[in-house]
Design an enzyme around this catalytic site. Sequence first.
Site, PDB file in Angstrom:
ATOM      1  N   HIS A  26      10.289   4.767   1.044  1.00  0.00           N
ATOM      2  CA  HIS A  26       9.980   3.703   2.000  1.00  0.00           C
ATOM      3  C   HIS A  26       8.563   3.850   2.501  1.00  0.00           C
ATOM      4  O   HIS A  26       8.008   4.949   2.535  1.00  0.00           O
ATOM      5  CB  HIS A  26      10.970   3.708   3.169  1.00  0.00           C
ATOM      6  CG  HIS A  26      10.814   4.853   4.118  1.00  0.00           C
ATOM      7  ND1 HIS A  26       9.899   4.850   5.142  1.00  0.00           N
ATOM      8  CD2 HIS A  26      11.457   6.048   4.199  1.00  0.00           C
ATOM      9  CE1 HIS A  26       9.994   5.987   5.826  1.00  0.00           C
ATOM     10  NE2 HIS A  26      10.926   6.729   5.268  1.00  0.00           N
ATOM     11  N   CYS A  27       7.969   2.719   2.848  1.00  0.00           N
ATOM     12  CA  CYS A  27       6.644   2.728   3.438  1.00  0.00           C
ATOM     13  C   CYS A  27       6.776   2.343   4.901  1.00  0.00           C
ATOM     14  O   CYS A  27       7.759   2.690   5.544  1.00  0.00           O
ATOM     15  CB  CYS A  27       5.695   1.809   2.677  1.00  0.00           C
ATOM     16  SG  CYS A  27       6.195   0.078   2.691  1.00  0.00           S
ATOM     17  N   MET A  28       5.845   1.604   5.427  1.00  0.00           N
ATOM     18  CA  MET A  28       5.854   1.292   6.854  1.00  0.00           C
ATOM     19  C   MET A  28       6.837   0.188   7.210  1.00  0.00           C
ATOM     20  O   MET A  28       7.314   0.121   8.331  1.00  0.00           O
ATOM     21  CB  MET A  28       4.436   0.912   7.301  1.00  0.00           C
ATOM     22  CG  MET A  28       3.479   2.074   7.247  1.00  0.00           C
ATOM     23  SD  MET A  28       1.744   1.580   7.379  1.00  0.00           S
ATOM     24  CE  MET A  28       1.435   0.875   5.769  1.00  0.00           C
ATOM     25  N   ARG A  30       8.911  -1.405   4.280  1.00  0.00           N
ATOM     26  CA  ARG A  30       9.748  -1.737   3.127  1.00  0.00           C
ATOM     27  C   ARG A  30      10.564  -0.548   2.648  1.00  0.00           C
ATOM     28  O   ARG A  30      10.083   0.586   2.647  1.00  0.00           O
ATOM     29  CB  ARG A  30       8.874  -2.209   1.959  1.00  0.00           C
ATOM     30  CG  ARG A  30       8.140  -3.497   2.176  1.00  0.00           C
ATOM     31  CD  ARG A  30       6.954  -3.601   1.233  1.00  0.00           C
ATOM     32  NE  ARG A  30       5.891  -2.676   1.617  1.00  0.00           N
ATOM     33  CZ  ARG A  30       4.850  -2.390   0.856  1.00  0.00           C
ATOM     34  NH1 ARG A  30       4.734  -2.936  -0.324  1.00  0.00           N
ATOM     35  NH2 ARG A  30       3.931  -1.551   1.285  1.00  0.00           N
TER      36      ARG A  30
END
Length: 474
Positions: A26-28, A30
Site C-alpha cells: 500500500h502507498c499513501m 491505495r
Amino acid sequence: MSKEERLAKDITHALGGSQNISNIIHCMTRVRIKVHNDAKVNYDELKSINGVLGVVEDERIQVVVGPGIVNKVAKLMADQSGATLAEETTENQSYKSQAEKRAYEHKKQFQSQRKQSKWNKVLKSIANIFIPLIPAFIGAGLIGGIAAILSNLLTAGSISGQWIQQIVTVLNVIKDGMLFYLAIFTGINSAKVFGATPGLGGVIGGTTLLTGITDENPIKNIFTGEHLAAGQGGIIGVIFAVWLLSMVEKRLHKIIPNSIDIIVTPTITLLLIGLLTIFIIMPLAGFVSDGLVYVINWIIGVGGIFSGFIIGAFFLPLVMLGLHHIFTPIHIELINQTGSTYLLPIAAMAGAGQVGAAIALWVRCGKNKELRNTLKGALPVGFLGIGEPLIYGVTLPLGRPFFTACIGGGVGGAVIGGIGHIGATAVGPSGISLLPLIANNMYLGYIVGLLAAYAGGFIFTYFFGTTKEMRNPE
C-alpha cells in the site's frame, strides 16, 4: 464490524476471494494487490463497494480507499488472505477524499490510454524494487541529517559534550544500517520482482560488499588489473546480477530432480552468479555507474541555469508518464559516490511549480466551487511533496495549468542550478519535506529555489493558465 473490516472483506471478495490474492502493498492512499488470476476479479463489484474511491486496472490492481485507513485495510486483507504485506509509504492525513477521488478518476482514464510496452514494464520493475524502500530512505536520511547538524554544531563550538558526540555516533550507526547494506535490500527486492528466491538475491547484493577482502588480499579487476572496490557497480550491478540469478534459478528448478533441488539449485545458482558478479558484472557496472555520475554532474555543473530549467520544467511530465522512477537508482549512485545528489533538489522544483499554479487557480477561479474543493484536499499535501492529487485531480485535467506549472518548475530549477552545489543526502519526498535532507547547509539556497518555483508557477498560471470556463463555470 468496523468500516475497515467491512472494506477489507468486500474488497477481498471482489478480487476473487482470499485464495486469489498473491501479495499486497500500500502507498499513501491505495491498496495495491497482485492477484493470481485476473479473470476471477469482479471489477464492477469492486468499483461499487462503499468506501472505494477508485480502481486502477494495472499489473497490480490499485484500490483507492483514501489516506488514514489504507494501512488498516491492507493489513486486514493480508490477515484474511494470508498474503504477504509490504508498505510503500505511509500517511496520516484526514482531509482530501474528494481530491483523491478526482485525481484517481483522471489517472485511470489517462493510464487506460497508454499502451503497455517493454519500457513500461522495466519502469514498473524499478518502481517495485525501490518504492518499498522509500520509508527507510526517508527515515535513515533524516536521522543522518540530524547527526550532520549536531556534528557541525560540535565542530563550530556552538555545543559541546562527550555525550553529544556519542549521540552523533549512534545516529550514524542507525543511518548506516540502511545505507551501508542497501545492496542487500536491493537484492532481496529485486529477487521478489524477478521471481527468484529473496534470500539468494540478498546474498548476491551482499557479495558486492566484498566482506573480508583487505588491501593485503585484494580481488583484482580482470579488465584493468586494479583492486576491485567494495560496492563497485552499485545497485545497477546488483539489479542486473539478480535478474540473471532469477533466470538461472528458474531454469535449474525445471531440470534438477525434486529430491535434490533444495540443495543443488541454490548452491549452483549462487556459485555461478556470485563468480559472474565479482569478476564481470561489478567491473562493467562500475564503469557504467561512474560514467553516469560523471555525465550528470557535468551537465548540472556546466549547464547551470539552463540545465536546471530543462530538468525542472520536464520532470513533471516524467512523473505524469511514470518515467521518474528511472531516476531512483541514479540518485542512489550519486549519493554513494559523491555523498549527495544534485539532481533531486532540481527535480523537486517541478512539484513546487505545480503548487504555485494551484495557488493561482485558487485565487483566479474563486467562483469554481468544485475546483476549490479539490484544491482544499490536494494543495496542502502538495507543499509536502505529494503531487499526485494535484497532477491528476487539477492541473492535468485542466490542461493549461499543467504547462504553466512546468514553466514554474523550470524557474525554480534554474535558480537551484544557478546557485549550484545544492544536493540531497538521501532519496526522499520533495517540497518542504526535502529541506532536512539538503546537504552542506545549503538550506537557504533550496528555500530560494522553492519560492522561485512557487512564484513562477503562480505568475504564469494567473496570467496565462486559466480560461473563462475555469473562472466562471456555468
